[in-house]
Write a protein that holds these residues in place. Structure first.
Motif, mmCIF file in Angstrom:
data_model
loop_
_atom_site.group_PDB
_atom_site.id
_atom_site.type_symbol
_atom_site.label_atom_id
_atom_site.label_comp_id
_atom_site.label_asym_id
_atom_site.label_seq_id
_atom_site.Cartn_x
_atom_site.Cartn_y
_atom_site.Cartn_z
ATOM 1 N N PRO A 79 10.712 1.890 -10.561
ATOM 2 C CA PRO A 79 10.724 1.030 -9.358
ATOM 3 C C PRO A 79 9.977 1.855 -8.927
ATOM 4 O O PRO A 79 9.584 1.168 -7.161
ATOM 5 N N GLY A 80 10.480 2.934 -8.840
ATOM 6 C CA GLY A 80 9.580 4.434 -7.907
ATOM 7 C C GLY A 80 8.262 3.729 -7.397
ATOM 8 O O GLY A 80 7.758 3.994 -6.556
ATOM 9 N N ARG A 81 7.518 4.044 -8.730
ATOM 10 C CA ARG A 81 6.280 3.982 -8.530
ATOM 11 C C ARG A 81 5.062 1.922 -8.010
ATOM 12 O O ARG A 81 4.148 1.843 -7.524
ATOM 13 N N PHE A 82 6.301 1.096 -8.250
ATOM 14 C CA PHE A 82 6.014 -0.331 -7.965
ATOM 15 C C PHE A 82 6.506 -0.398 -6.404
ATOM 16 O O PHE A 82 5.234 -1.161 -6.018
ATOM 17 N N ALA A 83 7.146 0.669 -5.968
ATOM 18 C CA ALA A 83 7.066 0.697 -4.533
ATOM 19 C C ALA A 83 6.483 1.277 -4.121
ATOM 20 O O ALA A 83 6.005 0.239 -2.792
ATOM 21 N N VAL A 84 5.709 2.291 -4.011
ATOM 22 C CA VAL A 84 4.767 2.998 -3.815
ATOM 23 C C VAL A 84 3.771 1.786 -3.795
ATOM 24 O O VAL A 84 2.492 2.049 -2.750
ATOM 25 N N ALA A 85 3.104 1.045 -4.580
ATOM 26 C CA ALA A 85 1.868 0.720 -5.022
ATOM 27 C C ALA A 85 2.053 -0.740 -3.686
ATOM 28 O O ALA A 85 1.090 -1.187 -3.616
ATOM 29 N N VAL A 86 3.429 -1.602 -4.012
ATOM 30 C CA VAL A 86 3.299 -2.324 -2.806
ATOM 31 C C VAL A 86 2.996 -1.880 -1.234
ATOM 32 O O VAL A 86 1.805 -2.227 -0.323
ATOM 33 N N MET A 87 3.866 -0.111 -0.947
ATOM 34 C CA MET A 87 3.066 0.748 0.229
ATOM 35 C C MET A 87 1.525 0.434 0.258
ATOM 36 O O MET A 87 1.037 0.207 1.641
ATOM 37 N N GLU A 88 1.173 1.211 -0.966
ATOM 38 C CA GLU A 88 -0.558 0.900 -0.692
ATOM 39 C C GLU A 88 -1.201 -0.553 -0.142
ATOM 40 O O GLU A 88 -2.132 -0.593 0.148
ATOM 41 N N MET A 89 -0.624 -1.179 -1.265
ATOM 42 C CA MET A 89 -1.452 -2.091 -0.803
ATOM 43 C C MET A 89 -1.064 -3.232 0.635
ATOM 44 O O MET A 89 -1.709 -3.621 1.047
ATOM 45 N N ALA A 90 0.478 -2.756 1.028
ATOM 46 C CA ALA A 90 0.315 -2.917 1.984
ATOM 47 C C ALA A 90 -0.309 -2.688 3.206
ATOM 48 O O ALA A 90 -0.703 -2.782 4.739
ATOM 49 N N SER A 91 -1.106 -1.126 3.046
ATOM 50 C CA SER A 91 -2.026 -0.570 4.384
ATOM 51 C C SER A 91 -2.887 -1.287 4.395
ATOM 52 O O SER A 91 -4.327 -0.227 4.863
ATOM 53 N N ALA A 92 -3.733 -1.871 3.497
ATOM 54 C CA ALA A 92 -5.142 -2.202 2.606
ATOM 55 C C ALA A 92 -5.574 -3.525 4.464
ATOM 56 O O ALA A 92 -4.379 -3.891 5.449
ATOM 57 N N GLY A 93 -6.543 -3.341 4.885
ATOM 58 C CA GLY A 93 -6.932 -4.085 5.874
ATOM 59 C C GLY A 93 -6.616 -3.387 7.308
ATOM 60 O O GLY A 93 -6.510 -2.716 8.054
ATOM 61 N N ASN A 94 -5.342 -4.979 8.225
ATOM 62 C CA ASN A 94 -4.974 -4.020 8.846
ATOM 63 C C ASN A 94 -3.901 -2.644 8.883
ATOM 64 O O ASN A 94 -3.608 -2.294 9.959
ATOM 65 N N GLY A 95 -3.274 -2.166 7.188
ATOM 66 C CA GLY A 95 -2.730 -1.194 7.932
ATOM 67 C C GLY A 95 -1.027 -2.021 7.680
ATOM 68 O O GLY A 95 -0.168 -1.233 8.769
ATOM 69 N N ASP A 96 -0.629 -2.616 8.153
ATOM 70 C CA ASP A 96 0.228 -3.962 8.191
ATOM 71 C C ASP A 96 1.252 -4.553 7.832
ATOM 72 O O ASP A 96 0.538 -5.539 6.946
ATOM 73 N N VAL A 97 3.014 -4.295 7.512
ATOM 74 C CA VAL A 97 3.392 -5.208 6.402
ATOM 75 C C VAL A 97 3.287 -6.435 6.942
ATOM 76 O O VAL A 97 3.534 -6.507 6.795
#
Length: 349
Positions: free
Chosen positions: A135-153
């Motif tokens: 679960p920790g790795r999945f959460a980090v992956a989601v945060m990394e994907m959210a940082s793409a583009g404008n870097g805004d959730v």
């Protein structure tokens, strides 16, 4: 003295039954594990769930994770492989961009997710071998994907809504309840995914129970293991050992009686052969294929098809087969616990 002798007989009987059920249950579990590993069922099960959660059901073939038990074990092992292609490259420093709504691919989110976690993977016939995603790795992956583009959730959630990803609803709820705090959002994603993995594990175990039930029937019939007959054989063996011990203590007169029971001149080979074939060995020798280990020479494999079919087709053996089958449904951990309690072996946990 008499009570202790009777108690010893019952303990021997209980131990013999427990050991036999334990060995057969381990065989059932081993066959299931071999089947799962050979066909990569756990990995396919995980990635079918991830495809449904991230990208949604396929437009043509529906959900990647079928709801029916028969469909799960018919589709996942043989017809559809939901796992992404393996890549031996580490995760790129910059996450890939979200697809445009009009050009949405059915596996766009899966590609982005695998891109972030592919460094923990190793090849298995060209597909990913990841069967457990922390679960920790999945959460980090989601945060990394959210940082793409404008870097805004908020922008990331808007993209998920535009491509109609089922992941949008849970992440939107977590973002709102975390009061738009990134660290609390990451912890919320981790907790949510951990709960989803527990639910998926329960679903997987429910499907596996059906496989174990089928394998229990196969093992019971393959070894033609009649539990009632086995119990009687255990009692006969115990009585025979007691008679041999009584003969050894009684003297020449009792020896003559034992000699009369055994055909032939010398009862020593008769006693030796009988004691060297305990009840479990006798019952396993009635399987469709058995292995014989003579006193001299090499072991030999015997085909017992005729005798096996006579046992299986005889209705008087069916209650014993049913008893063995029901015992196997309890599983190897149950019988190991019973064995520990009878023998007094303490767990190291």
């Amino acid at each position: 003295m008499y009570q202790s002798a009777v108690l010893s007989v019952y303990v021997d009987l209980a131990l013999g039954l427990v050991v036999s059920f334990l060995l057969l249950s381990l065989l059932v579990s081993g066959l299931n594990e071999a089947f799962v590993r050979l066909l990569s069922i756990r990995s396919k099960f995980l990635w079918a769930y991830l495809r449904d959660t991230l990208d949604g059901a396929d437009a043509k073939t529906g959900s990647w994770l079928p709801a029916k038990v028969t469909d799960v074990f018919r589709v996942l092992p043989f017809l559809r492989d939901p796992r992404p292609r393996h890549s031996d490259r580490p995760a790129p420093s910059e996450p890939g961009k979200m697809p445009e709504p009009e050009a949405k691919a059915s596996d766009s989110m899966i590609k982005l997710l695998y891109e972030r976690i592919q460094e923990i993977d190793h090849a298995k016939r060209g597909r990913t071998s990841i069967a457990n995603l922390p679960p920790g790795r999945f959460a980090v992956a989601v945060m990394e994907m959210a940082s793409a583009g404008n870097g805004d959730v908020e922008h990331f959630l808007g993209k998920l809504q535009q491509i109609d990803s089922p992941l949008y609803g849970p992440l939107k709820g977590i973002w709102e309840t975390s009061q738009r705090d990134l660290e609390r959002f990451r912890q919320g994603v981790e907790s949510w995914f951990d709960g989803e993995m527990q639910r998926l594990s329960m679903l997987y175990k429910r499907y596996v129970k059906w496989v174990l039930a089928v394998l229990g029937v196969v093992v019971t019939l393959l070894f033609s293991m009649d539990g009632l007959e086995y119990a009687k054989t255990l009692l006969r063996d115990n009585a025979f050992r007691a008679s041999v011990a009584a003969v050894a203590e009684a003297g020449p007169d009792a020896y003559d009686e034992l000699k009369a029971r055994c055909t032939g001149g010398d009862p020593v080979p008769c006693v030796t052969e009988t004691l060297s074939q305990p009840a479990l060995v006798k019952m396993m020798g009635q399987a469709m294929v058995s292995v014989s280990i003579p006193a001299e020479g090499d072991p030999s494999v015997l085909w017992n098809g005729g005798m096996w079919w006579d046992r299986v087709s005889t209705p008087s053996h069916w209650p014993g087969f049913l008893l063995t089958y029901v015992a196997l449904l309890f599983g190897a951990p149950f019988w190991w616990d019973v064995f520990r309690r009878i023998t007094g072996i303490k767990s190291r946990r």
